[in-house]
Design a protein around this motif. Structure first.
Motif, mmCIF file in Angstrom:
data_model
loop_
_atom_site.group_PDB
_atom_site.id
_atom_site.type_symbol
_atom_site.label_atom_id
_atom_site.label_comp_id
_atom_site.label_asym_id
_atom_site.label_seq_id
_atom_site.Cartn_x
_atom_site.Cartn_y
_atom_site.Cartn_z
ATOM 1 N N GLU A 23 0.826 -1.209 0.000
ATOM 2 C CA GLU A 23 0.000 0.000 0.000
ATOM 3 C C GLU A 23 0.865 1.265 0.000
ATOM 4 O O GLU A 23 0.592 2.214 -0.733
ATOM 5 N N LYS A 24 1.914 1.269 0.809
ATOM 6 C CA LYS A 24 2.798 2.441 0.880
ATOM 7 C C LYS A 24 3.541 2.672 -0.435
ATOM 8 O O LYS A 24 3.691 3.810 -0.882
ATOM 9 N N ASP A 25 4.009 1.579 -1.053
ATOM 10 C CA ASP A 25 4.724 1.719 -2.329
ATOM 11 C C ASP A 25 3.805 2.243 -3.433
ATOM 12 O O ASP A 25 4.212 3.064 -4.251
ATOM 13 N N LEU A 26 2.565 1.775 -3.456
ATOM 14 C CA LEU A 26 1.626 2.265 -4.467
ATOM 15 C C LEU A 26 1.272 3.730 -4.224
ATOM 16 O O LEU A 26 1.117 4.500 -5.168
ATOM 17 N N HIS A 27 1.158 4.098 -2.966
ATOM 18 C CA HIS A 27 0.917 5.503 -2.652
ATOM 19 C C HIS A 27 2.112 6.362 -3.085
ATOM 20 O O HIS A 27 1.934 7.450 -3.642
ATOM 21 N N LEU A 28 3.321 5.863 -2.844
ATOM 22 C CA LEU A 28 4.525 6.570 -3.285
ATOM 23 C C LEU A 28 4.518 6.749 -4.797
ATOM 24 O O LEU A 28 4.830 7.831 -5.299
ATOM 25 N N ALA A 29 4.156 5.700 -5.519
ATOM 26 C CA ALA A 29 4.125 5.775 -6.982
ATOM 27 C C ALA A 29 3.125 6.834 -7.450
ATOM 28 O O ALA A 29 3.418 7.614 -8.358
ATOM 29 N N LYS A 30 1.970 6.873 -6.828
ATOM 30 C CA LYS A 30 0.945 7.853 -7.207
ATOM 31 C C LYS A 30 1.409 9.280 -6.916
ATOM 32 O O LYS A 30 1.300 10.171 -7.765
ATOM 33 N N VAL A 31 1.961 9.487 -5.735
ATOM 34 C CA VAL A 31 2.434 10.832 -5.362
ATOM 35 C C VAL A 31 3.593 11.252 -6.253
ATOM 36 O O VAL A 31 3.664 12.414 -6.691
ATOM 37 N N TYR A 32 4.484 10.329 -6.562
ATOM 38 C CA TYR A 32 5.615 10.637 -7.430
ATOM 39 C C TYR A 32 5.123 11.036 -8.821
ATOM 40 O O TYR A 32 5.614 11.999 -9.411
ATOM 41 N N ALA A 33 4.152 10.298 -9.340
ATOM 42 C CA ALA A 33 3.613 10.611 -10.671
ATOM 43 C C ALA A 33 3.001 12.008 -10.695
ATOM 44 O O ALA A 33 3.224 12.776 -11.642
ATOM 45 N N MET A 34 2.272 12.370 -9.671
ATOM 46 C CA MET A 34 1.620 13.689 -9.643
ATOM 47 C C MET A 34 2.620 14.808 -9.380
ATOM 48 O O MET A 34 2.525 15.877 -9.975
ATOM 49 N N SER A 35 3.582 14.575 -8.494
ATOM 50 C CA SER A 35 4.511 15.660 -8.157
ATOM 51 C C SER A 35 5.558 15.900 -9.240
ATOM 52 O O SER A 35 6.017 17.017 -9.422
ATOM 53 N N HIS A 36 5.953 14.850 -9.975
ATOM 54 C CA HIS A 36 6.961 14.990 -11.022
ATOM 55 C C HIS A 36 6.360 15.055 -12.427
ATOM 56 O O HIS A 36 7.104 15.136 -13.403
ATOM 57 N N LEU A 37 5.023 14.984 -12.495
ATOM 58 C CA LEU A 37 4.304 15.011 -13.775
ATOM 59 C C LEU A 37 4.876 13.995 -14.755
ATOM 60 O O LEU A 37 5.158 14.289 -15.906
#
Length: 149
Positions: free
Chosen positions: A53-67
């Motif tokens: 769950e934490k890794d998937l959340h990291l992936a989502k946040v990374y995608a949004m913050s780094h576009l």
């Protein structure tokens, strides 16, 4: 003389008494060690689910913050999953215990898009010993849910 006899009796334990105490200690230790095995499996379950769950959340946040588009790829044959940015830039590469089985029913890989949505939705199952979990990725904003079956 009576005083000397009393001192001799208080000098130590007999071999039989020591063996009885040691055997009781070994029996208690053995019972304790074998009772830890279910706790170990429960710890592996909760740690894996939480880490995923934490890794998937990291992936989502990374995608949004780094576009950037972030790809999540499950490789159950090798007991691992990978989160990639760009072509081959590893964000996370996680190996999990071989007792944990991921069964891809409709989903082997998916992408988090720069707006936080997922490229596709679907379900896969996680088997850990006798327990079974269903992992669902919903349409829109990449919401995920893990439920025990």
């Amino acid at each position: 003389m009576a005083g000397l006899k009393k001192k001799r009796d208080d000098q130590g334990f007999t071999l039989t008494e020591i063996l009885i105490v040691l055997s009781i200690f070994l029996i208690c230790t053995t019972i304790f060690i074998f009772s830890l095995h279910p706790l170990d499996r429960h710890f592996k379950e909760s740690q894996f689910i939480s880490q995923l769950e934490k890794d998937l959340h990291l992936a989502k946040v990374y995608a949004m913050s780094h576009l950037q588009t972030v790809r999540i790829l499950f490789v159950p044959e090798e007991s691992r999953y990978i989160i990639l940015t760009g072509i081959n830039n590893y964000l996370v590469q996680r190996k999990y215990d071989e007792e944990i089985k991921i069964i891809n029913s409709t989903l082997r890989q998916f992408y988090y898009l720069p707006n936080g949505n997922v490229s596709q939705f679907g379900t896969f199952y996680i088997l850990i010993g006798e327990k079974r979990y269903r992992f669902v990725i919903y349409v829109g904003k990449g919401r995920t849910e893990i439920e025990a079956l």
